[in-house]
Structures are given as structure tokens and as C-alpha cells.
Design a protein around this motif. Structure first.
Motif, PDB file in Angstrom:
ATOM      1  N   GLY A  68       0.820  -1.213   0.000  1.00 39.80           N
ATOM      2  CA  GLY A  68       0.000   0.000   0.000  1.00 39.80           C
ATOM      3  C   GLY A  68       0.845   1.249   0.000  1.00 39.80           C
ATOM      4  O   GLY A  68       2.074   1.199  -0.022  1.00 39.80           O
ATOM      5  N   TRP A  69       0.158   2.377   0.051  1.00 38.96           N
ATOM      6  CA  TRP A  69       0.846   3.665   0.081  1.00 38.96           C
ATOM      7  C   TRP A  69      -0.080   4.698   0.716  1.00 38.96           C
ATOM      8  O   TRP A  69      -1.292   4.496   0.781  1.00 38.96           O
ATOM      9  N   PHE A  70       0.505   5.768   1.214  1.00 32.51           N
ATOM     10  CA  PHE A  70      -0.298   6.882   1.701  1.00 32.51           C
ATOM     11  C   PHE A  70       0.504   8.178   1.589  1.00 32.51           C
ATOM     12  O   PHE A  70       1.728   8.176   1.658  1.00 32.51           O
ATOM     13  N   PRO A  71      -0.223   9.289   1.371  1.00 32.61           N
ATOM     14  CA  PRO A  71       0.462  10.577   1.267  1.00 32.61           C
ATOM     15  C   PRO A  71       0.862  11.079   2.645  1.00 32.61           C
ATOM     16  O   PRO A  71       0.224  10.761   3.644  1.00 32.61           O
ATOM     17  N   GLU A  72       1.942  11.836   2.687  1.00 33.86           N
ATOM     18  CA  GLU A  72       2.374  12.527   3.897  1.00 33.86           C
ATOM     19  C   GLU A  72       2.574  13.993   3.497  1.00 33.86           C
ATOM     20  O   GLU A  72       2.698  14.294   2.313  1.00 33.86           O
ATOM     21  N   PRO A  73       2.613  14.897   4.455  1.00 37.99           N
ATOM     22  CA  PRO A  73       2.752  16.315   4.089  1.00 37.99           C
ATOM     23  C   PRO A  73       3.980  16.614   3.234  1.00 37.99           C
ATOM     24  O   PRO A  73       3.949  17.508   2.398  1.00 37.99           O
ATOM     25  N   ASP A  74       5.060  15.836   3.428  1.00 39.94           N
ATOM     26  CA  ASP A  74       6.301  16.106   2.695  1.00 39.94           C
ATOM     27  C   ASP A  74       6.735  14.955   1.795  1.00 39.94           C
ATOM     28  O   ASP A  74       7.897  14.861   1.421  1.00 39.94           O
ATOM     29  N   GLY A  75       5.794  14.053   1.452  1.00 39.80           N
ATOM     30  CA  GLY A  75       6.160  12.958   0.568  1.00 39.80           C
ATOM     31  C   GLY A  75       5.129  11.857   0.479  1.00 39.80           C
ATOM     32  O   GLY A  75       3.941  12.083   0.719  1.00 39.80           O
TER      33      GLY A  75
END
Length: 114
Positions: A68-75
Motif C-alpha cells: 500500500g501507500w499513503f500521502p504525507e505532508p512532505d512525501g
């Protein structure tokens, strides 16, 4: 005053990406020109926040299978079987992210052109 980074909606990242494996001294553009299939992967970040096409290729570099994947504020973070982060790609510019692996090799994620 401190500035805060905005967390993007996952739909911003869903789609086709090009992953390139290089050494710290190699420019990603130079690696692409070498045309070595083992140095590049077409990767799909799916809208349901799973890793689609190209997961096996990326997993060979990461020593773990990306699920899976998820967005972060800086990446962007890529997660494994248990949902824990296995790699973090920091934002380098619009549609460009990179991560340095334990081995010292650099993986660059770049939004595929449509």
C-alpha cells in the motif's frame, strides 16, 4: 512564523509513476538513457491506496513487498504487508520524489507523463 505543509488528497498521487534506481552520484536522467530494464520500473499507485503494477519490481529493490501507500505532508510512504511503512519518498519537486535505501542506492519516483 512556521509554515505547515498541506496533506494532499490520495487522489493527487494515484496513477502511473516511473521508479528509477541509481547511485547517489548518477543523475536519474543519465540512468534512464542507459536503458537498463533493471534500473527502471513502471509503477501504479492505485486510487484505493494499494500498489498495483510494478510492485514486484520495486519490492526487489526494497527488500520487502510493497502493498500500500499513503500521502504525507512532505512525501509518499510505501507500506508492507502489515501496513507499516517500508520506505518514505521525500518530495523533491512537482511529481518528483526520492529515497535513499540502506544500501546507499537512490530510488526516484517521477510522475509518468500522459
Amino acid at each position: 512564523m512556521a509554515s505547515s505543509l498541506r496533506l494532499e488528497d490520495p487522489s493527487v498521487f494515484a496513477g502511473q509513476w516511473q521508479a528509477t534506481l541509481s547511485t547517489e552520484n548518477d543523475a536519474p536522467e543519465a540512468q534512464k538513457l542507459q536503458d537498463k530494464p533493471s534500473n527502471t520500473c513502471a509503477l501504479e499507485l492505485q486510487a484505493n491506496q494499494t500498489v498495483g503494477k510494478g510492485a514486484e519490481c520495486l519490492g526487489a529493490w526494497l527488500e520487502d513487498s510493497p502493498i500500500g501507500w499513503f500521502p504525507e505532508p512532505d512525501g509518499i510512504s510505501i507500506t508492507g504487508k502489515e501496513g507499516s511503512r517500508i520506505v518514505f519518498f521525500s518530495r523533491q519537486g512537482d511529481g518528483l520524489y526520492s529515497s535513499t535505501l540502506k544500501s546507499g542506492l537512490v530510488v526516484t519516483l517521477e510522475r509518468a507523463t500522459k
